[in-house]
Design a protein around this motif. Sequence first.
Motif, PDB file in Angstrom:
ATOM      1  N   MET A   1      -0.260  16.288  -1.362  1.00 33.44           N
ATOM      2  CA  MET A   1      -0.973  15.150  -0.788  1.00 33.44           C
ATOM      3  C   MET A   1      -1.176  15.366   0.709  1.00 33.44           C
ATOM      4  O   MET A   1      -0.268  15.802   1.416  1.00 33.44           O
ATOM      5  CB  MET A   1      -0.191  13.856  -1.040  1.00 33.44           C
ATOM      6  CG  MET A   1      -0.898  12.602  -0.565  1.00 33.44           C
ATOM      7  SD  MET A   1      -0.100  11.078  -1.109  1.00 33.44           S
ATOM      8  CE  MET A   1      -0.522  11.081  -2.847  1.00 33.44           C
ATOM      9  N   GLU A   2      -2.394  15.063   1.175  1.00 27.41           N
ATOM     10  CA  GLU A   2      -2.705  15.229   2.583  1.00 27.41           C
ATOM     11  C   GLU A   2      -2.079  14.107   3.411  1.00 27.41           C
ATOM     12  O   GLU A   2      -1.459  13.190   2.880  1.00 27.41           O
ATOM     13  CB  GLU A   2      -4.226  15.237   2.775  1.00 27.41           C
ATOM     14  CG  GLU A   2      -4.932  16.393   2.081  1.00 27.41           C
ATOM     15  CD  GLU A   2      -6.414  16.409   2.382  1.00 27.41           C
ATOM     16  OE1 GLU A   2      -6.795  15.966   3.486  1.00 27.41           O
ATOM     17  OE2 GLU A   2      -7.184  16.855   1.519  1.00 27.41           O
ATOM     18  N   GLU A   3      -2.259  14.200   4.720  1.00 25.58           N
ATOM     19  CA  GLU A   3      -1.733  13.177   5.621  1.00 25.58           C
ATOM     20  C   GLU A   3      -2.261  11.797   5.225  1.00 25.58           C
ATOM     21  O   GLU A   3      -3.424  11.638   4.874  1.00 25.58           O
ATOM     22  CB  GLU A   3      -2.157  13.490   7.056  1.00 25.58           C
ATOM     23  CG  GLU A   3      -1.655  12.487   8.070  1.00 25.58           C
ATOM     24  CD  GLU A   3      -2.200  12.747   9.464  1.00 25.58           C
ATOM     25  OE1 GLU A   3      -1.692  12.124  10.407  1.00 25.58           O
ATOM     26  OE2 GLU A   3      -3.136  13.562   9.591  1.00 25.58           O
ATOM     27  N   ILE A   4      -1.388  10.802   5.274  1.00 21.56           N
ATOM     28  CA  ILE A   4      -1.768   9.435   4.924  1.00 21.56           C
ATOM     29  C   ILE A   4      -1.762   8.575   6.179  1.00 21.56           C
ATOM     30  O   ILE A   4      -0.780   8.538   6.920  1.00 21.56           O
ATOM     31  CB  ILE A   4      -0.797   8.848   3.881  1.00 21.56           C
ATOM     32  CG1 ILE A   4      -0.915   9.612   2.561  1.00 21.56           C
ATOM     33  CG2 ILE A   4      -1.080   7.359   3.656  1.00 21.56           C
ATOM     34  CD1 ILE A   4       0.136   9.237   1.551  1.00 21.56           C
TER      35      ILE A   4
ATOM     36  N   VAL B   1     -11.537   8.125   3.571  1.00 22.20           N
ATOM     37  CA  VAL B   1     -10.992   8.346   2.227  1.00 22.20           C
ATOM     38  C   VAL B   1      -9.994   9.500   2.197  1.00 22.20           C
ATOM     39  O   VAL B   1      -9.051   9.497   1.397  1.00 22.20           O
ATOM     40  CB  VAL B   1     -12.113   8.606   1.190  1.00 22.20           C
ATOM     41  CG1 VAL B   1     -12.963   7.362   1.005  1.00 22.20           C
ATOM     42  CG2 VAL B   1     -12.968   9.806   1.565  1.00 22.20           C
ATOM     43  N   LYS B   2     -10.182  10.477   3.063  1.00 22.04           N
ATOM     44  CA  LYS B   2      -9.321  11.659   3.042  1.00 22.04           C
ATOM     45  C   LYS B   2      -7.888  11.346   3.458  1.00 22.04           C
ATOM     46  O   LYS B   2      -6.960  12.057   3.073  1.00 22.04           O
ATOM     47  CB  LYS B   2      -9.904  12.743   3.947  1.00 22.04           C
ATOM     48  CG  LYS B   2     -11.234  13.300   3.464  1.00 22.04           C
ATOM     49  CD  LYS B   2     -11.757  14.364   4.417  1.00 22.04           C
ATOM     50  CE  LYS B   2     -13.096  14.917   3.943  1.00 22.04           C
ATOM     51  NZ  LYS B   2     -13.642  15.928   4.889  1.00 22.04           N
ATOM     52  N   THR B   3      -7.720  10.282   4.246  1.00 24.79           N
ATOM     53  CA  THR B   3      -6.376   9.945   4.732  1.00 24.79           C
ATOM     54  C   THR B   3      -5.905   8.583   4.223  1.00 24.79           C
ATOM     55  O   THR B   3      -4.996   7.981   4.779  1.00 24.79           O
ATOM     56  CB  THR B   3      -6.340   9.961   6.274  1.00 24.79           C
ATOM     57  OG1 THR B   3      -7.329   9.050   6.778  1.00 24.79           O
ATOM     58  CG2 THR B   3      -6.600  11.362   6.810  1.00 24.79           C
ATOM     59  N   THR B   4      -6.543   8.104   3.149  1.00 25.76           N
ATOM     60  CA  THR B   4      -6.178   6.818   2.550  1.00 25.76           C
ATOM     61  C   THR B   4      -5.719   7.037   1.120  1.00 25.76           C
ATOM     62  O   THR B   4      -6.356   7.768   0.365  1.00 25.76           O
ATOM     63  CB  THR B   4      -7.380   5.848   2.559  1.00 25.76           C
ATOM     64  OG1 THR B   4      -7.826   5.664   3.905  1.00 25.76           O
ATOM     65  CG2 THR B   4      -6.992   4.501   1.968  1.00 25.76           C
ATOM     66  N   VAL B   5      -4.615   6.390   0.748  1.00 25.21           N
ATOM     67  CA  VAL B   5      -4.115   6.493  -0.621  1.00 25.21           C
ATOM     68  C   VAL B   5      -4.258   5.140  -1.315  1.00 25.21           C
ATOM     69  O   VAL B   5      -3.994   4.094  -0.728  1.00 25.21           O
ATOM     70  CB  VAL B   5      -2.648   6.990  -0.665  1.00 25.21           C
ATOM     71  CG1 VAL B   5      -1.704   6.020   0.025  1.00 25.21           C
ATOM     72  CG2 VAL B   5      -2.203   7.245  -2.101  1.00 25.21           C
TER      73      VAL B   5
ATOM     74  N   VAL C   1     -14.499   8.547  -5.434  1.00 27.82           N
ATOM     75  CA  VAL C   1     -15.032   8.375  -4.076  1.00 27.82           C
ATOM     76  C   VAL C   1     -14.235   9.178  -3.051  1.00 27.82           C
ATOM     77  O   VAL C   1     -14.490   9.078  -1.850  1.00 27.82           O
ATOM     78  CB  VAL C   1     -15.084   6.888  -3.666  1.00 27.82           C
ATOM     79  CG1 VAL C   1     -15.970   6.104  -4.612  1.00 27.82           C
ATOM     80  CG2 VAL C   1     -13.689   6.279  -3.584  1.00 27.82           C
ATOM     81  N   GLY C   2     -13.263   9.956  -3.522  1.00 26.46           N
ATOM     82  CA  GLY C   2     -12.531  10.841  -2.626  1.00 26.46           C
ATOM     83  C   GLY C   2     -11.206  10.327  -2.115  1.00 26.46           C
ATOM     84  O   GLY C   2     -10.569  10.977  -1.273  1.00 26.46           O
ATOM     85  N   LEU C   3     -10.771   9.161  -2.587  1.00 26.95           N
ATOM     86  CA  LEU C   3      -9.477   8.625  -2.159  1.00 26.95           C
ATOM     87  C   LEU C   3      -8.325   9.437  -2.740  1.00 26.95           C
ATOM     88  O   LEU C   3      -8.414   9.956  -3.856  1.00 26.95           O
ATOM     89  CB  LEU C   3      -9.326   7.171  -2.617  1.00 26.95           C
ATOM     90  CG  LEU C   3     -10.119   6.109  -1.856  1.00 26.95           C
ATOM     91  CD1 LEU C   3     -10.172   4.818  -2.662  1.00 26.95           C
ATOM     92  CD2 LEU C   3      -9.502   5.850  -0.481  1.00 26.95           C
ATOM     93  N   GLN C   4      -7.246   9.538  -1.992  1.00 31.99           N
ATOM     94  CA  GLN C   4      -5.999  10.012  -2.565  1.00 31.99           C
ATOM     95  C   GLN C   4      -5.464   8.886  -3.455  1.00 31.99           C
ATOM     96  O   GLN C   4      -5.731   7.708  -3.203  1.00 31.99           O
ATOM     97  CB  GLN C   4      -4.987  10.335  -1.469  1.00 31.99           C
ATOM     98  CG  GLN C   4      -5.415  11.451  -0.530  1.00 31.99           C
ATOM     99  CD  GLN C   4      -4.302  11.819   0.429  1.00 31.99           C
ATOM    100  OE1 GLN C   4      -3.218  12.228   0.002  1.00 31.99           O
ATOM    101  NE2 GLN C   4      -4.554  11.680   1.724  1.00 31.99           N
TER     102      GLN C   4
ATOM    103  N   LEU D   1       8.353   4.619  -4.106  1.00 30.79           N
ATOM    104  CA  LEU D   1       7.376   5.419  -3.373  1.00 30.79           C
ATOM    105  C   LEU D   1       7.909   5.774  -1.993  1.00 30.79           C
ATOM    106  O   LEU D   1       8.477   4.939  -1.299  1.00 30.79           O
ATOM    107  CB  LEU D   1       6.055   4.656  -3.241  1.00 30.79           C
ATOM    108  CG  LEU D   1       5.412   4.199  -4.556  1.00 30.79           C
ATOM    109  CD1 LEU D   1       4.115   3.453  -4.265  1.00 30.79           C
ATOM    110  CD2 LEU D   1       5.156   5.381  -5.482  1.00 30.79           C
ATOM    111  N   LYS D   2       7.710   7.010  -1.618  1.00 25.30           N
ATOM    112  CA  LYS D   2       8.201   7.490  -0.327  1.00 25.30           C
ATOM    113  C   LYS D   2       7.023   7.801   0.591  1.00 25.30           C
ATOM    114  O   LYS D   2       6.167   8.605   0.261  1.00 25.30           O
ATOM    115  CB  LYS D   2       9.056   8.749  -0.514  1.00 25.30           C
ATOM    116  CG  LYS D   2      10.193   8.593  -1.521  1.00 25.30           C
ATOM    117  CD  LYS D   2      11.186   7.513  -1.115  1.00 25.30           C
ATOM    118  CE  LYS D   2      12.314   7.390  -2.138  1.00 25.30           C
ATOM    119  NZ  LYS D   2      13.228   6.271  -1.827  1.00 25.30           N
ATOM    120  N   PHE D   3       7.013   7.138   1.737  1.00 26.23           N
ATOM    121  CA  PHE D   3       5.974   7.391   2.736  1.00 26.23           C
ATOM    122  C   PHE D   3       6.636   7.732   4.065  1.00 26.23           C
ATOM    123  O   PHE D   3       7.707   7.247   4.374  1.00 26.23           O
ATOM    124  CB  PHE D   3       5.079   6.159   2.916  1.00 26.23           C
ATOM    125  CG  PHE D   3       4.203   5.875   1.727  1.00 26.23           C
ATOM    126  CD1 PHE D   3       3.062   6.627   1.498  1.00 26.23           C
ATOM    127  CD2 PHE D   3       4.527   4.858   0.846  1.00 26.23           C
ATOM    128  CE1 PHE D   3       2.243   6.363   0.404  1.00 26.23           C
ATOM    129  CE2 PHE D   3       3.719   4.588  -0.249  1.00 26.23           C
ATOM    130  CZ  PHE D   3       2.578   5.342  -0.469  1.00 26.23           C
TER     131      PHE D   3
END
Length: 203
Positions: A1-4, A166-170, A185-188, A201-203
């Motif tokens: 998973m990319e940066e959130i 979208v690239k940095t949103t989960v 739409v490209g969301l994580q 969930l771990k963030f």
Amino acid sequence: MEEIKAIIFDLGGVIIDLDQESEIRYFVEQGIPDYENIFSQKNMTNFFKEQEVGDISEPEFYEGFRKLTNVRLSDEKIEEGWNKILTDFLSERIMYLEELSKRYPIYLFSNTNTIHTREFEKRCLGQFGRPLSSYFRELFYSQELGLRKPEREAFIKVIELAGLDVKTTVFIDDNRDNIEGAISVGLQTMHLTSPTTILDLKF
């Protein structure tokens, strides 16, 4: 998973648990033995979807409900039963959201309707003395957007209104179709399935 950098939560099945059996049992007791086949979330009718995108008013919903079931329940009885699916908020999940919101902008995106919205917002305020909106950067309800998950257009609208990348949103949801819509739409995404809860969930 990319940066959130931002998180979008679903409500039912993610933040609050749903109790569809209580809803079904209530309406069976009210004289609708085939309620589950007519009107349950599992067998969602177009009428139910119209309610979730705000195409019908509450009076129209109540009257439509009576026509579909052929049972003349009062508006109040229908509302009481319709809200049986909603459970109380769990304090540990609310505390989790409160802590998470200190580190990330968090959003809510729910397929819902005015009857349920009024009820769960009332419960949140009654349980914690704070409106549900105070835990999120912004709330997105399908009946206000005029769009619902898993429609691609619904996700695009939320992303635009919130100004998210979208690239940095989960996006977190318990429904696989909604997850697929978010992916389109490209969301994580995180597909939350029992027994996992947001507390895991771990963030």
